[in-house]
Write a protein that holds these residues in place. Structure first.
Motif, PDB file in Angstrom:
ATOM      1  N   LYS A  25       0.484   8.065   0.759  1.00 24.54           N
ATOM      2  CA  LYS A  25       1.840   7.676   1.156  1.00 24.54           C
ATOM      3  C   LYS A  25       2.267   8.458   2.396  1.00 24.54           C
ATOM      4  CE  LYS A  25       3.543   6.871  -3.530  1.00 24.54           C
ATOM      5  NZ  LYS A  25       4.491   7.382  -4.549  1.00 24.54           N
ATOM      6  N   GLN A  26       1.985   9.754   2.400  1.00 23.61           N
ATOM      7  CA  GLN A  26       2.354  10.585   3.549  1.00 23.61           C
ATOM      8  C   GLN A  26       1.573  10.170   4.794  1.00 23.61           C
ATOM      9  OE1 GLN A  26       2.433  14.839   2.679  1.00 23.61           O
ATOM     10  NE2 GLN A  26       2.825  14.360   0.530  1.00 23.61           N
ATOM     11  N   ILE A  27       0.300   9.857   4.617  1.00 29.91           N
ATOM     12  CA  ILE A  27      -0.527   9.399   5.737  1.00 29.91           C
ATOM     13  C   ILE A  27       0.033   8.096   6.287  1.00 29.91           C
ATOM     14  CG2 ILE A  27      -2.792   8.447   6.341  1.00 29.91           C
ATOM     15  CD1 ILE A  27      -3.982  10.533   4.323  1.00 29.91           C
ATOM     16  N   GLU A  28       0.345   7.179   5.399  1.00 26.10           N
ATOM     17  CA  GLU A  28       0.862   5.875   5.812  1.00 26.10           C
ATOM     18  C   GLU A  28       2.188   6.035   6.555  1.00 26.10           C
ATOM     19  OE1 GLU A  28       2.582   1.853   5.604  1.00 26.10           O
ATOM     20  OE2 GLU A  28       3.413   3.621   4.649  1.00 26.10           O
ATOM     21  N   LEU A  29       3.040   6.928   6.077  1.00 25.09           N
ATOM     22  CA  LEU A  29       4.318   7.186   6.732  1.00 25.09           C
ATOM     23  C   LEU A  29       4.103   7.778   8.123  1.00 25.09           C
ATOM     24  CD1 LEU A  29       7.416   7.272   6.546  1.00 25.09           C
ATOM     25  CD2 LEU A  29       7.174   9.583   5.627  1.00 25.09           C
ATOM     26  N   ARG A  30       3.183   8.704   8.225  1.00 24.88           N
ATOM     27  CA  ARG A  30       2.910   9.336   9.525  1.00 24.88           C
ATOM     28  C   ARG A  30       2.311   8.333  10.515  1.00 24.88           C
ATOM     29  NH1 ARG A  30       1.957  15.496   9.277  1.00 24.88           N
ATOM     30  NH2 ARG A  30       3.659  16.059   7.890  1.00 24.88           N
ATOM     31  N   CYS A  31       1.621   7.340   9.998  1.00 25.13           N
ATOM     32  CA  CYS A  31       1.011   6.336  10.869  1.00 25.13           C
ATOM     33  C   CYS A  31       2.056   5.428  11.520  1.00 25.13           C
ATOM     34  CB  CYS A  31       0.002   5.489  10.096  1.00 25.13           C
ATOM     35  SG  CYS A  31      -1.512   6.387   9.717  1.00 25.13           S
ATOM     36  N   THR A  32       3.286   5.471  11.042  1.00 24.59           N
ATOM     37  CA  THR A  32       4.345   4.668  11.655  1.00 24.59           C
ATOM     38  C   THR A  32       4.984   5.394  12.829  1.00 24.59           C
ATOM     39  OG1 THR A  32       6.058   5.544  10.159  1.00 24.59           O
ATOM     40  CG2 THR A  32       4.883   3.546   9.458  1.00 24.59           C
ATOM     41  N   GLN A  33       4.663   6.668  12.992  1.00 25.90           N
ATOM     42  CA  GLN A  33       5.251   7.467  14.063  1.00 25.90           C
ATOM     43  C   GLN A  33       4.451   7.291  15.351  1.00 25.90           C
ATOM     44  OE1 GLN A  33       5.111  11.361  12.314  1.00 25.90           O
ATOM     45  NE2 GLN A  33       6.827  10.954  10.926  1.00 25.90           N
ATOM     46  N   ASP A  39      -2.311  16.265   9.994  1.00 25.30           N
ATOM     47  CA  ASP A  39      -2.499  17.616   9.465  1.00 25.30           C
ATOM     48  C   ASP A  39      -3.804  17.677   8.675  1.00 25.30           C
ATOM     49  OD1 ASP A  39      -0.088  18.370  10.647  1.00 25.30           O
ATOM     50  OD2 ASP A  39       1.063  17.809   8.879  1.00 25.30           O
ATOM     51  N   ASP A  40      -3.753  18.223   7.473  1.00 33.00           N
ATOM     52  CA  ASP A  40      -4.964  18.347   6.658  1.00 33.00           C
ATOM     53  C   ASP A  40      -4.987  17.329   5.517  1.00 33.00           C
ATOM     54  OD1 ASP A  40      -2.932  19.443   5.136  1.00 33.00           O
ATOM     55  OD2 ASP A  40      -4.180  21.049   4.330  1.00 33.00           O
ATOM     56  N   PHE A  41      -4.198  16.256   5.639  1.00 35.58           N
ATOM     57  CA  PHE A  41      -4.098  15.275   4.561  1.00 35.58           C
ATOM     58  C   PHE A  41      -5.451  14.659   4.198  1.00 35.58           C
ATOM     59  CE2 PHE A  41       0.512  14.313   5.984  1.00 35.58           C
ATOM     60  CZ  PHE A  41       0.966  15.422   5.301  1.00 35.58           C
ATOM     61  N   LEU A 106      -5.124   3.277  -8.660  1.00 38.82           N
ATOM     62  CA  LEU A 106      -6.182   3.068  -7.675  1.00 38.82           C
ATOM     63  C   LEU A 106      -5.887   1.853  -6.806  1.00 38.82           C
ATOM     64  CD1 LEU A 106      -8.941   3.963  -6.585  1.00 38.82           C
ATOM     65  CD2 LEU A 106      -9.993   2.513  -8.333  1.00 38.82           C
ATOM     66  N   GLN A 107      -5.443   0.767  -7.411  1.00 40.34           N
ATOM     67  CA  GLN A 107      -5.121  -0.434  -6.640  1.00 40.34           C
ATOM     68  C   GLN A 107      -3.974  -0.169  -5.663  1.00 40.34           C
ATOM     69  OE1 GLN A 107      -4.337  -3.314  -9.716  1.00 40.34           O
ATOM     70  NE2 GLN A 107      -6.462  -4.003  -9.786  1.00 40.34           N
ATOM     71  N   LYS A 108      -2.945   0.534  -6.123  1.00 40.83           N
ATOM     72  CA  LYS A 108      -1.809   0.839  -5.252  1.00 40.83           C
ATOM     73  C   LYS A 108      -2.235   1.768  -4.107  1.00 40.83           C
ATOM     74  CE  LYS A 108       2.426   0.941  -7.447  1.00 40.83           C
ATOM     75  NZ  LYS A 108       3.005  -0.204  -6.921  1.00 40.83           N
ATOM     76  N   ALA A 109      -3.039   2.770  -4.431  1.00 38.80           N
ATOM     77  CA  ALA A 109      -3.499   3.710  -3.403  1.00 38.80           C
ATOM     78  C   ALA A 109      -4.400   3.003  -2.394  1.00 38.80           C
ATOM     79  CB  ALA A 109      -4.228   4.890  -4.048  1.00 38.80           C
ATOM     80  N   ALA A 110      -5.250   2.118  -2.867  1.00 39.90           N
ATOM     81  CA  ALA A 110      -6.156   1.394  -1.967  1.00 39.90           C
ATOM     82  C   ALA A 110      -5.370   0.492  -1.013  1.00 39.90           C
ATOM     83  CB  ALA A 110      -7.163   0.574  -2.771  1.00 39.90           C
ATOM     84  N   ALA A 111      -4.332  -0.175  -1.524  1.00 41.97           N
ATOM     85  CA  ALA A 111      -3.510  -1.039  -0.670  1.00 41.97           C
ATOM     86  C   ALA A 111      -2.784  -0.212   0.386  1.00 41.97           C
ATOM     87  CB  ALA A 111      -2.511  -1.819  -1.517  1.00 41.97           C
ATOM     88  N   LEU A 112      -2.268   0.924  -0.018  1.00 41.87           N
ATOM     89  CA  LEU A 112      -1.568   1.808   0.919  1.00 41.87           C
ATOM     90  C   LEU A 112      -2.538   2.371   1.953  1.00 41.87           C
ATOM     91  CD1 LEU A 112       1.393   2.605   1.049  1.00 41.87           C
ATOM     92  CD2 LEU A 112       0.830   4.656  -0.230  1.00 41.87           C
ATOM     93  N   ASP A 113      -3.730   2.729   1.508  1.00 45.49           N
ATOM     94  CA  ASP A 113      -4.745   3.242   2.415  1.00 45.49           C
ATOM     95  C   ASP A 113      -5.114   2.182   3.454  1.00 45.49           C
ATOM     96  OD1 ASP A 113      -6.787   5.374   3.082  1.00 45.49           O
ATOM     97  OD2 ASP A 113      -8.124   3.681   2.658  1.00 45.49           O
ATOM     98  N   GLN A 114      -5.248   0.945   3.018  1.00 44.80           N
ATOM     99  CA  GLN A 114      -5.578  -0.135   3.948  1.00 44.80           C
ATOM    100  C   GLN A 114      -4.469  -0.331   4.966  1.00 44.80           C
ATOM    101  OE1 GLN A 114      -8.603  -1.762   4.104  1.00 44.80           O
ATOM    102  NE2 GLN A 114      -7.754  -2.380   6.060  1.00 44.80           N
ATOM    103  N   SER A 115      -3.229  -0.223   4.514  1.00 48.73           N
ATOM    104  CA  SER A 115      -2.094  -0.337   5.420  1.00 48.73           C
ATOM    105  C   SER A 115      -2.138   0.763   6.475  1.00 48.73           C
ATOM    106  CB  SER A 115      -0.792  -0.260   4.630  1.00 48.73           C
ATOM    107  OG  SER A 115       0.314  -0.211   5.491  1.00 48.73           O
ATOM    108  N   ALA A 116      -2.416   1.998   6.043  1.00 50.56           N
ATOM    109  CA  ALA A 116      -2.498   3.116   6.985  1.00 50.56           C
ATOM    110  C   ALA A 116      -3.639   2.909   7.970  1.00 50.56           C
ATOM    111  CB  ALA A 116      -2.679   4.428   6.226  1.00 50.56           C
ATOM    112  N   ARG A 117      -4.781   2.441   7.477  1.00 49.29           N
ATOM    113  CA  ARG A 117      -5.924   2.174   8.361  1.00 49.29           C
ATOM    114  C   ARG A 117      -5.580   1.119   9.409  1.00 49.29           C
ATOM    115  NH1 ARG A 117     -11.235   3.672   6.293  1.00 49.29           N
ATOM    116  NH2 ARG A 117     -10.964   4.719   4.297  1.00 49.29           N
TER     117      ARG A 117
END
Length: 148
Positions: A25-33, A39-41, A106-117
């Motif tokens: 979630k933090q990675i995905e949020l930072r990707c909008t900036q 950082d070390d996420f 896992l499904q929620k994290a994978a969807a969020l990870d894909q969004s960040a990618r």
């Protein structure tokens, strides 16, 4: 005894995956900036993934010790594909509940990870295009023109 250890491993997996989800979630949020600072996420997330893999290995060893019929039932429960009818006792129901919870997270994290990618990839493509545009408009008096 192995059922208790399996439950302990599943509990740990849910905790670790929840931490991975929070980091994602933090990675995905930072990707909008505009200026992405991760950082070390990613490293922290990698450590949690390694720990989940260790839990999976231990669960694999514990289930391998089971007789074939119990192994098949346990595999079904661990995959979250079992039903209440497959559960012979409270421990089995707990295993099924934890397995389903893990799969849901896992499904929620994978969807969020894909969004960040996708956001990272888009920003990278935009930067690459700006660099290429700069090279095209640079003309003949660029810094590399004297190299032949």
């Amino acid at each position: 005894m192995s059922t208790e250890n399996i439950i302990t491993c599943l509990d740990q997996k849910v905790i670790l995956l929840t931490q991975i989800w929070d980091l994602t979630k933090q990675i995905e949020l930072r990707c909008t900036q505009d200026d992405i600072q991760l950082d070390d996420f990613l490293e922290r997330r990698g450590v949690f993934i390694e720990r989940i893999n260790k839990c999976n290995d231990l669960i694999g060893r514990l289930t391998a010790e089971l007789p074939p019929e119990q192994w098949e039932r346990m595999t079904k429960l661990l995959n979250g594909k079992g039903t209440e009818a497959d559960c012979g006792n409270e421990e089995d129901r707990h295993i099924l509940k934890l397995s389903r919870k893990y799969r849901f997270i896992l499904q929620k994290a994978a969807a969020l990870d894909q969004s960040a990618r996708d956001k990272l990839r888009k920003q990278c493509d935009e930067l690459r295009e700006k660099i290429n545009q700069g090279r095209r408009t640079e003309g003949h008096d660029g810094i590399f023109q004297n190299i032949k």
